[in-house]
Design an enzyme around this catalytic site. Structure first.
Site, mmCIF file in Angstrom:
data_model
loop_
_atom_site.group_PDB
_atom_site.id
_atom_site.type_symbol
_atom_site.label_atom_id
_atom_site.label_comp_id
_atom_site.label_asym_id
_atom_site.label_seq_id
_atom_site.Cartn_x
_atom_site.Cartn_y
_atom_site.Cartn_z
ATOM 1 N N CYS A 108 -17.550 -7.369 11.458
ATOM 2 C CA CYS A 108 -18.117 -7.083 10.140
ATOM 3 C C CYS A 108 -19.115 -8.202 9.911
ATOM 4 O O CYS A 108 -18.726 -9.346 9.708
ATOM 5 C CB CYS A 108 -17.069 -7.073 9.033
ATOM 6 S SG CYS A 108 -17.858 -6.875 7.414
ATOM 7 N N CYS A 111 -18.869 -9.558 5.968
ATOM 8 C CA CYS A 111 -17.659 -10.199 5.437
ATOM 9 C C CYS A 111 -16.532 -10.049 6.443
ATOM 10 O O CYS A 111 -16.589 -10.667 7.506
ATOM 11 C CB CYS A 111 -17.295 -9.670 4.059
ATOM 12 S SG CYS A 111 -17.458 -7.894 3.823
ATOM 13 N N SER A 112 -15.535 -9.268 6.152
ATOM 14 C CA SER A 112 -14.426 -9.192 7.101
ATOM 15 C C SER A 112 -13.739 -7.830 7.044
ATOM 16 O O SER A 112 -12.533 -7.745 7.181
ATOM 17 C CB SER A 112 -13.421 -10.301 6.812
ATOM 18 O OG SER A 112 -12.998 -10.215 5.467
ATOM 19 N N CYS A 113 -14.502 -6.775 6.826
ATOM 20 C CA CYS A 113 -13.929 -5.427 6.793
ATOM 21 C C CYS A 113 -13.181 -5.162 8.102
ATOM 22 O O CYS A 113 -13.679 -5.487 9.182
ATOM 23 C CB CYS A 113 -15.028 -4.389 6.585
ATOM 24 S SG CYS A 113 -15.904 -4.613 5.024
HETATM 25 FE FE FE Z 1 -17.216 -6.391 5.433
#
Ligand code: FE
Length: 204
Positions: A108, A111-113
């Site tokens: 991602c 961010c951190s999906c």
């Molecule tokens: Fe994300």
């Protein structure tokens, strides 16, 4: 892409307990009230309860059961739900299959999906600036650092997750594991093999 789009796709600020917990975690570490090691242990427990073993089950079943495999690629949401895995951060999962021609890898970039119901919460490296930048720029080098060596003939395809779409890599089934039952296959499917930064491994 405008800022609004970015937020729409990645929901940096979800108004829910996940966000609160993340902020709380940052604060606790900053204030020295909790050390990172303790938190990592909590993360570890979380991982083993609702974590990657769910994704491993999905992949193992797809290896062992051709009909399920077809459903997993045709209608991943339904396939995954049929095994009882669903919930926040996993509403729209797409399964991408590794082949001798193509190796898939997930990141991602913003961010951190991550597909929580299948893989638990993302490891720290997945959230790091370094991984998020380098996975796109120099995927082969990153894979090498993870110990994944691809054949020159194998292309790398990098998938950028969003809040709407999360990816599950379905690794190639190791020759050595062919003929094993679904239950026996589950421990071969490592978390990283479902992100693309690892390969299935014979359980010890
Ligand atoms: Fe994300």
């Amino acid at each position: 892409m405008t800022d609004n789009d970015t937020h729409h796709h990645h929901r940096h600020l979800p108004p829910d307990p996940e966000y609160t917990a993340e902020k709380l975690q940052e604060l606790l570490i900053q204030k020295g009230l909790v050390d990172e090691k303790t938190l990592d242990e909590i993360v570890n427990i979380y991982e083993h309860k609702i974590g990657p073993q769910n994704g491993s089950r999905v992949v193992a079943k797809s290896w062992a059961d051709g009909e399920f495999k077809k459903l997993l690629f045709d209608n991943p949401t339904e396939a995954i739900k049929s095994l009882g895995f669903h919930g926040r951060q996993g509403e729209h999962v797409i399964a991408v299959e590794n082949t001798t021609e193509t190796h898939n890898m997930v990141v991602c970039t913003l961010c951190s999906c991550y597909p929580w119901p299948l893989l638990g919460i993302p490891p720290n490296w997945y959230k790091s600036d370094s991984y998020r930048k380098r996975a796109v720029k120099e995927p082969r080098k990153v894979l090498h650092e993870f110990g994944v060596e691809l054949k020159d003939t194998q292309k790398v395809k990098v998938w950028d997750s969003t809040a709407e779409i999360r990816y599950l890599v379905v690794p190639m089934q190791p020759e050595e594991s062919k003929g094993l039952s679904e239950d026996e296959l589950v421990p071969w499917v490592t978390r990283n093999s479902m992100i693309g930064t690892g390969l299935p491994t014979k359980p010890k």
